[in-house]
Motif scaffolding. Structure first.
Motif, PDB file in Angstrom:
ATOM      1  N   ARG A  76     -17.078  14.416 -41.803  1.00 10.01           N
ATOM      2  CA  ARG A  76     -16.633  15.653 -42.447  1.00 10.01           C
ATOM      3  C   ARG A  76     -17.453  15.958 -43.702  1.00 10.01           C
ATOM      4  O   ARG A  76     -17.779  17.106 -43.979  1.00 10.01           O
ATOM      5  N   CYS A 108      -1.615  15.034 -39.483  1.00  8.48           N
ATOM      6  CA  CYS A 108      -2.686  14.503 -38.637  1.00  8.48           C
ATOM      7  C   CYS A 108      -2.173  13.263 -37.894  1.00  8.48           C
ATOM      8  O   CYS A 108      -1.603  12.371 -38.514  1.00  8.48           O
ATOM      9  N   ALA A 144     -10.253   5.733 -37.690  1.00 10.70           N
ATOM     10  CA  ALA A 144     -10.257   7.208 -37.634  1.00 10.70           C
ATOM     11  C   ALA A 144     -10.641   7.862 -38.955  1.00 10.70           C
ATOM     12  O   ALA A 144     -11.525   8.718 -39.004  1.00 10.70           O
ATOM     13  N   CYS A 145      -9.979   7.442 -40.037  1.00 10.74           N
ATOM     14  CA  CYS A 145     -10.199   8.153 -41.309  1.00 10.74           C
ATOM     15  C   CYS A 145     -11.575   7.880 -41.896  1.00 10.74           C
ATOM     16  O   CYS A 145     -12.162   8.775 -42.510  1.00 10.74           O
ATOM     17  N   LEU A 174     -13.650  14.752 -32.747  1.00 10.64           N
ATOM     18  CA  LEU A 174     -13.190  13.451 -33.263  1.00 10.64           C
ATOM     19  C   LEU A 174     -12.365  12.697 -32.218  1.00 10.64           C
ATOM     20  O   LEU A 174     -12.524  11.484 -32.053  1.00 10.64           O
ATOM     21  N   TYR A 211      -3.627  10.749 -36.902  1.00 13.25           N
ATOM     22  CA  TYR A 211      -4.280   9.509 -37.323  1.00 13.25           C
ATOM     23  C   TYR A 211      -3.847   9.054 -38.719  1.00 13.25           C
ATOM     24  O   TYR A 211      -4.211   7.976 -39.161  1.00 13.25           O
ATOM     25  N   ALA A 212      -3.094   9.923 -39.419  1.00 15.20           N
ATOM     26  CA  ALA A 212      -2.806   9.650 -40.834  1.00 15.20           C
ATOM     27  C   ALA A 212      -2.036   8.353 -41.045  1.00 15.20           C
ATOM     28  O   ALA A 212      -2.288   7.625 -41.997  1.00 15.20           O
ATOM     29  N   CYS A 229     -13.879   9.989 -39.708  1.00 12.07           N
ATOM     30  CA  CYS A 229     -13.637  11.395 -40.031  1.00 12.07           C
ATOM     31  C   CYS A 229     -14.232  11.739 -41.397  1.00 12.07           C
ATOM     32  O   CYS A 229     -14.879  12.768 -41.569  1.00 12.07           O
ATOM     33  N   ILE A 235      -9.061  17.736 -33.629  1.00 16.71           N
ATOM     34  CA  ILE A 235      -7.916  16.824 -33.556  1.00 16.71           C
ATOM     35  C   ILE A 235      -6.792  17.611 -32.892  1.00 16.71           C
ATOM     36  O   ILE A 235      -6.188  18.501 -33.502  1.00 16.71           O
TER      37      ILE A 235
HETATM   38 FE1  SF4 Z   1      -9.347  12.890 -40.867  1.00 18.47          FE
HETATM   39 FE2  SF4 Z   1      -6.787  12.887 -40.114  1.00 18.47          FE
HETATM   40 FE3  SF4 Z   1      -7.763  10.785 -41.440  1.00 18.47          FE
HETATM   41 FE4  SF4 Z   1      -7.412  13.112 -42.693  1.00 18.47          FE
HETATM   42  S1  SF4 Z   1      -5.804  11.793 -41.812  1.00 18.47           S
HETATM   43  S2  SF4 Z   1      -9.211  11.775 -42.827  1.00 18.47           S
HETATM   44  S3  SF4 Z   1      -7.917  14.572 -41.046  1.00 18.47           S
HETATM   45  S4  SF4 Z   1      -8.384  11.492 -39.396  1.00 18.47           S
END
Ligand code: SF4
Length: 319
Positions: A160, A244, A152-153, A139, A246-247, A156, A104
């Motif tokens: 992950r 992040c 995204a999350c 990602l 994407y948060a 991820c 990222i």
């Molecule tokens: Fe992944 Fe970022 Fe979402 Fe956390 S905030 S799950 S690091 S994409």
């Protein structure tokens, strides 16, 4: 946030700003109305709470090699600091750190640097596994397809989890310890309810069932986010790190705001949510047989079906 840090100062300090245990200047309010802790009691109280949770829930046993999922952010940093402090008390237990580099841009580089610095300072073995090494793409690249950014999350999270299991397997880890705190746990319960994900609500990943999976433990699950930050401050280990990118789009960030507000107006809400989950878990049996677990036809990882969740996800992203 309902609570705030108390600024320690010398001189004409009111009793309310003194540690309830030793009368030194307080740095944080405890969870009880009149409770205040100084820096050294904050450290011992939090370490006691983590030690107690590990013991009561049998999270770590003799012979374990604990692979600490170290993102380099505040929670995993506090987790590694606390576990290495408690380590001499445990018989025949070892600790290593594993970091997943999702790829990222503008975010992960700095947190990885922070993870590397910390493990060097503590003398802990550390390994990094990237999405690119494991899945062929980072990602950012996986999310380039239109409409993928909103996912995204969840993308991820699935990838992950796989990467952490793989990294733990590679170093012979018997447990994966993650830095989820009490706030995270309460948010997850609400998210699972809102999404109708009842299996995630009742499944306890620390149980190690089915026994072919490496158990995931959450030693900080009884510690609030604010206590984690205060602990890092007083151990001089707090670092401001980027967020992040994407948060903001995550459902979790909306729930965090809502829960923070509820906790402020109704203290104890987070603990009540966790207690509800524990009660539900006791009432609802989860199928834990390894009978249906097989190797994914595509990547060979353990899976409930012919094709594992990570491979199905990568397919849906056109990878
Ligand atoms: Fe992944 Fe970022 Fe979402 Fe956390 S905030 S799950 S690091 S994409």
């Amino acid at each position: 946030m309902g609570d705030k840090f108390l600024t320690p100062y010398e001189g004409s300090m009111a009793a309310a700003d003194r540690c309830s245990l030793c009368q030194e200047p307080a740095v944080i309010r405890g969870r009880e109305q009149a409770e205040r802790w100084c820096a050294s009691h904050l450290i011992t109280r939090l370490e006691d709470r983590v030690r107690g949770h590990i013991r009561e829930s049998s999270l770590i046993s003799p012979g374990d090699h604990v692979a600490v999922a170290l993102s380099g952010g505040k929670d995993s940093t506090a987790l590694l600091l606390i576990l290495t402090t408690l380590l001499p008390e445990w018989k025949d237990v070892s600790i290593s750190a594993i970091t997943v580099d999702e790829g990222i841009a503008g975010y992960r580089e700095e947190t990885i640097e922070s993870a590397v610095r910390l493990t060097r300072q503590l003398g802990i073995r550390h390994s990094v596994l990237s999405f690119t090494d494991l899945f062929g793409k980072d990602l950012d690249t996986l999310l380039r397809k239109n409409g993928s950014r909103e996912r995204a999350c969840s993308v991820c999270g699935v990838l992950r989890r796989r990467a952490l299991s793989e990294a733990a397997l590679r170093i012979g880890g018997t447990r994966v310890a993650t830095g989820h705190n009490l706030d995270d746990e309460a948010q997850s319960v609400l998210m699972n309810i809102l999404r109708g994900d009842l299996l995630w609500l009742v499944q306890d990943s620390s149980s190690g069932e089915p026994d072919c999976f490496i158990p995931r433990i959450k030693p900080l699950a009884r510690v609030t986010e604010k206590e984690v930050v205060a602990y890092l401050f007083v151990r001089d280990s707090y670092r401001e790190l980027p967020e992040c990118p994407y948060a903001g789009s995550a459902l979790r960030s909306e729930i965090r705001t809502m829960l923070g507000d509820l906790e402020h107006r109704h203290p104890g809400t987070r603990e009540a949510i966790i207690r509800s989950q524990e009660k539900i878990r006791k009432q609802v049996p989860v199928r834990s047989s390894s009978e249906h677990i097989r190797s994914c036809r595509r990547c060979g990882a353990l899976s409930n079906g012919e094709i594992c969740q990570a491979c199905r996800l990568l397919d849906s992203l056109g990878s």
